[in-house]
Design a protein around this motif. Structure first.
Motif, PDB file in Angstrom:
ATOM      1  N   PHE A 131     -78.260 -67.434 -17.594  1.00  0.00           N
ATOM      2  CA  PHE A 131     -78.498 -68.333 -16.167  1.00  0.00           C
ATOM      3  C   PHE A 131     -77.958 -69.369 -16.635  1.00  0.00           C
ATOM      4  O   PHE A 131     -76.570 -69.744 -15.812  1.00  0.00           O
ATOM      5  CB  PHE A 131     -80.258 -68.155 -16.399  1.00  0.00           C
ATOM      6  N   GLU A 132     -77.900 -69.762 -18.220  1.00  0.00           N
ATOM      7  CA  GLU A 132     -77.456 -70.463 -18.647  1.00  0.00           C
ATOM      8  C   GLU A 132     -75.944 -70.281 -18.443  1.00  0.00           C
ATOM      9  O   GLU A 132     -74.674 -70.743 -18.163  1.00  0.00           O
ATOM     10  CB  GLU A 132     -77.213 -71.480 -20.162  1.00  0.00           C
ATOM     11  N   ASP A 133     -75.471 -68.851 -18.846  1.00  0.00           N
ATOM     12  CA  ASP A 133     -73.910 -68.729 -18.709  1.00  0.00           C
ATOM     13  C   ASP A 133     -73.379 -69.165 -17.510  1.00  0.00           C
ATOM     14  O   ASP A 133     -72.079 -68.949 -16.882  1.00  0.00           O
ATOM     15  CB  ASP A 133     -73.890 -66.681 -19.094  1.00  0.00           C
ATOM     16  N   PHE A 134     -74.109 -69.087 -16.031  1.00  0.00           N
ATOM     17  CA  PHE A 134     -73.584 -69.600 -14.767  1.00  0.00           C
ATOM     18  C   PHE A 134     -72.897 -70.457 -14.872  1.00  0.00           C
ATOM     19  O   PHE A 134     -72.479 -70.589 -13.899  1.00  0.00           O
ATOM     20  CB  PHE A 134     -74.924 -69.319 -13.313  1.00  0.00           C
ATOM     21  N   GLY A 135     -73.099 -71.564 -15.460  1.00  0.00           N
ATOM     22  CA  GLY A 135     -72.417 -73.007 -16.307  1.00  0.00           C
ATOM     23  C   GLY A 135     -73.278 -74.078 -15.216  1.00  0.00           C
ATOM     24  O   GLY A 135     -73.976 -73.654 -14.726  1.00  0.00           O
ATOM     25  N   ALA A 136     -72.934 -74.824 -15.357  1.00  0.00           N
ATOM     26  CA  ALA A 136     -72.917 -76.325 -15.077  1.00  0.00           C
ATOM     27  C   ALA A 136     -73.193 -76.632 -13.791  1.00  0.00           C
ATOM     28  O   ALA A 136     -74.113 -77.170 -13.156  1.00  0.00           O
ATOM     29  CB  ALA A 136     -72.077 -77.493 -15.591  1.00  0.00           C
ATOM     30  N   GLY A 137     -72.299 -76.181 -12.857  1.00  0.00           N
ATOM     31  CA  GLY A 137     -72.454 -76.236 -11.589  1.00  0.00           C
ATOM     32  C   GLY A 137     -74.506 -75.210 -11.044  1.00  0.00           C
ATOM     33  O   GLY A 137     -74.798 -75.655  -9.813  1.00  0.00           O
ATOM     34  N   LEU A 138     -74.368 -74.196 -11.615  1.00  0.00           N
ATOM     35  CA  LEU A 138     -75.509 -74.035 -11.058  1.00  0.00           C
ATOM     36  C   LEU A 138     -76.414 -75.285 -11.725  1.00  0.00           C
ATOM     37  O   LEU A 138     -77.684 -75.349 -11.223  1.00  0.00           O
ATOM     38  CB  LEU A 138     -76.340 -72.925 -11.941  1.00  0.00           C
ATOM     39  N   GLN A 139     -76.514 -75.540 -12.917  1.00  0.00           N
ATOM     40  CA  GLN A 139     -77.585 -76.340 -13.531  1.00  0.00           C
ATOM     41  C   GLN A 139     -77.465 -77.098 -11.960  1.00  0.00           C
ATOM     42  O   GLN A 139     -78.912 -78.141 -12.113  1.00  0.00           O
ATOM     43  CB  GLN A 139     -77.390 -76.912 -14.722  1.00  0.00           C
ATOM     44  N   ALA A 140     -76.468 -78.158 -11.509  1.00  0.00           N
ATOM     45  CA  ALA A 140     -76.392 -79.287 -10.701  1.00  0.00           C
ATOM     46  C   ALA A 140     -76.942 -78.839 -10.014  1.00  0.00           C
ATOM     47  O   ALA A 140     -78.002 -79.709  -9.109  1.00  0.00           O
ATOM     48  CB  ALA A 140     -74.922 -79.947 -10.491  1.00  0.00           C
ATOM     49  N   ARG A 141     -77.030 -77.594  -8.797  1.00  0.00           N
ATOM     50  CA  ARG A 141     -77.100 -77.273  -7.859  1.00  0.00           C
ATOM     51  C   ARG A 141     -79.239 -76.857  -7.962  1.00  0.00           C
ATOM     52  O   ARG A 141     -79.825 -77.093  -7.430  1.00  0.00           O
ATOM     53  CB  ARG A 141     -76.847 -75.608  -7.838  1.00  0.00           C
ATOM     54  N   MET A 142     -79.514 -76.835  -9.631  1.00  0.00           N
ATOM     55  CA  MET A 142     -80.631 -76.508  -9.460  1.00  0.00           C
ATOM     56  C   MET A 142     -81.684 -77.687  -9.086  1.00  0.00           C
ATOM     57  O   MET A 142     -82.641 -78.250  -9.468  1.00  0.00           O
ATOM     58  CB  MET A 142     -81.078 -75.546 -10.976  1.00  0.00           C
ATOM     59  N   ARG A 143     -80.623 -78.999 -10.423  1.00  0.00           N
ATOM     60  CA  ARG A 143     -81.345 -80.183 -10.229  1.00  0.00           C
ATOM     61  C   ARG A 143     -81.747 -80.925  -9.343  1.00  0.00           C
ATOM     62  O   ARG A 143     -82.919 -81.548  -8.346  1.00  0.00           O
ATOM     63  CB  ARG A 143     -80.313 -81.238 -11.274  1.00  0.00           C
ATOM     64  N   ASP A 144     -80.443 -80.868  -8.181  1.00  0.00           N
ATOM     65  CA  ASP A 144     -80.943 -81.240  -6.681  1.00  0.00           C
ATOM     66  C   ASP A 144     -82.115 -80.638  -6.211  1.00  0.00           C
ATOM     67  O   ASP A 144     -82.560 -80.840  -4.998  1.00  0.00           O
ATOM     68  CB  ASP A 144     -79.085 -80.884  -6.148  1.00  0.00           C
ATOM     69  N   GLY A 145     -82.109 -79.129  -6.640  1.00  0.00           N
ATOM     70  CA  GLY A 145     -83.253 -77.833  -5.193  1.00  0.00           C
ATOM     71  C   GLY A 145     -84.294 -78.315  -6.060  1.00  0.00           C
ATOM     72  O   GLY A 145     -85.066 -78.883  -5.249  1.00  0.00           O
ATOM     73  N   PHE A 146     -84.798 -78.691  -7.353  1.00  0.00           N
ATOM     74  CA  PHE A 146     -85.661 -78.700  -7.687  1.00  0.00           C
ATOM     75  C   PHE A 146     -86.768 -80.550  -7.277  1.00  0.00           C
ATOM     76  O   PHE A 146     -87.942 -80.469  -7.298  1.00  0.00           O
ATOM     77  CB  PHE A 146     -86.036 -79.560  -9.017  1.00  0.00           C
ATOM     78  N   LEU A 147     -85.676 -81.393  -7.284  1.00  0.00           N
ATOM     79  CA  LEU A 147     -85.886 -82.176  -6.087  1.00  0.00           C
ATOM     80  C   LEU A 147     -86.168 -82.706  -5.008  1.00  0.00           C
ATOM     81  O   LEU A 147     -87.290 -83.497  -4.300  1.00  0.00           O
ATOM     82  CB  LEU A 147     -85.061 -83.929  -6.716  1.00  0.00           C
ATOM     83  N   ALA A 148     -85.520 -81.999  -4.721  1.00  0.00           N
ATOM     84  CA  ALA A 148     -85.857 -81.280  -3.086  1.00  0.00           C
ATOM     85  C   ALA A 148     -87.004 -80.696  -2.494  1.00  0.00           C
ATOM     86  O   ALA A 148     -88.269 -80.861  -1.468  1.00  0.00           O
ATOM     87  CB  ALA A 148     -84.894 -81.034  -2.316  1.00  0.00           C
TER      88      ALA A 148
END
Length: 203
Positions: free
Chosen positions: A152-169
């Motif tokens: 999952f880390e190999d999907f890159g920073a874009g995924l991590q940024a979307r995940m952060r927003d998603g977790f906060l939501a």
């Protein structure tokens, strides 16, 4: 009580789960520290399937089925027996991670995740700590581990940024059980805040 830790990769949630377990044990509580995917022998086998290999190895739909199967085994063999025995269960990730990583990030599959969860799992944590972390910092930490479970880390920073927003939501969606913790601090400082909240909930 069933306590979970959530967050993007490299957020420090695994460290915080371990530190809380150690603190509660030192206070005399019987604690089971576990993780997802995994936590039981069968679920650990599925963990190897989903966390290793090429990023495109599985579709999001297949991943939802695999994670749900692992979670069901984990629930039957570890979580439910421990809770029935009066123990505190602390899990590094649970269904909220599937809601994010498969339900949100790789297609609009949140409804599918929730339906499967209702049918096959049927339990939410009593308390969830979201360790909030800057996505770039978290990804650098995660990649710096040089492990084999980096699919999952190999999907890159874009995924991590979307995940952060998603977790906060998600935390806003379930405010009764979520506590958002600033992970951009020393682990010991974070641990003190986590422990105060957990001990208050257990009192």
């Amino acid at each position: 009580m069933f306590i979970t830790f959530e967050g993007i990769d490299g957020s420090g949630k695994s460290t915080q789960a371990r530190m809380l377990a150690d603190r509660l044990r030192a206070a005399g509580r019987d604690v089971v520290l576990t993780r997802e995917p995994g936590g039981s022998p069968g679920a650990e086998e599925i963990r190897r399937l989903v966390l290793e290999g090429d990023p495109d190895r599985w579709s999001a739909e297949t991943e939802i089925l695999l994670f749900t199967a692992a979670r069901r085994d984990h629930l039957e063999r570890v979580i439910e027996p421990a809770l029935k025995a009066g123990k505190v269960v602390i899990s590094d990730r649970f269904a909220d991670s599937t809601r994010m990583y498969q339900g949100l990030s790789r297609g609009d599959l949140r409804g599918t995740v929730d339906r499967l969860h209702q049918m096959m799992i049927g339990r939410e944590p009593d308390l969830t700590f979201l360790i909030d972390m800057d996505p770039e910092v978290g990804l650098a930490r995660a990649k710096g581990r040089n492990g084999t479970e980096e699919r999952f880390e190999d999907f890159g920073a874009g995924l991590q940024a979307r995940m952060r927003d998603g977790f906060l939501a998600l935390a806003a969606e379930f405010p009764a059980r979520f506590r958002v913790i600033d992970g951009n601090r020393l682990p010991e400082t974070v641990a003190e805040e986590v422990a105060a909240i957990a001990e208050g909930a257990l009192a």
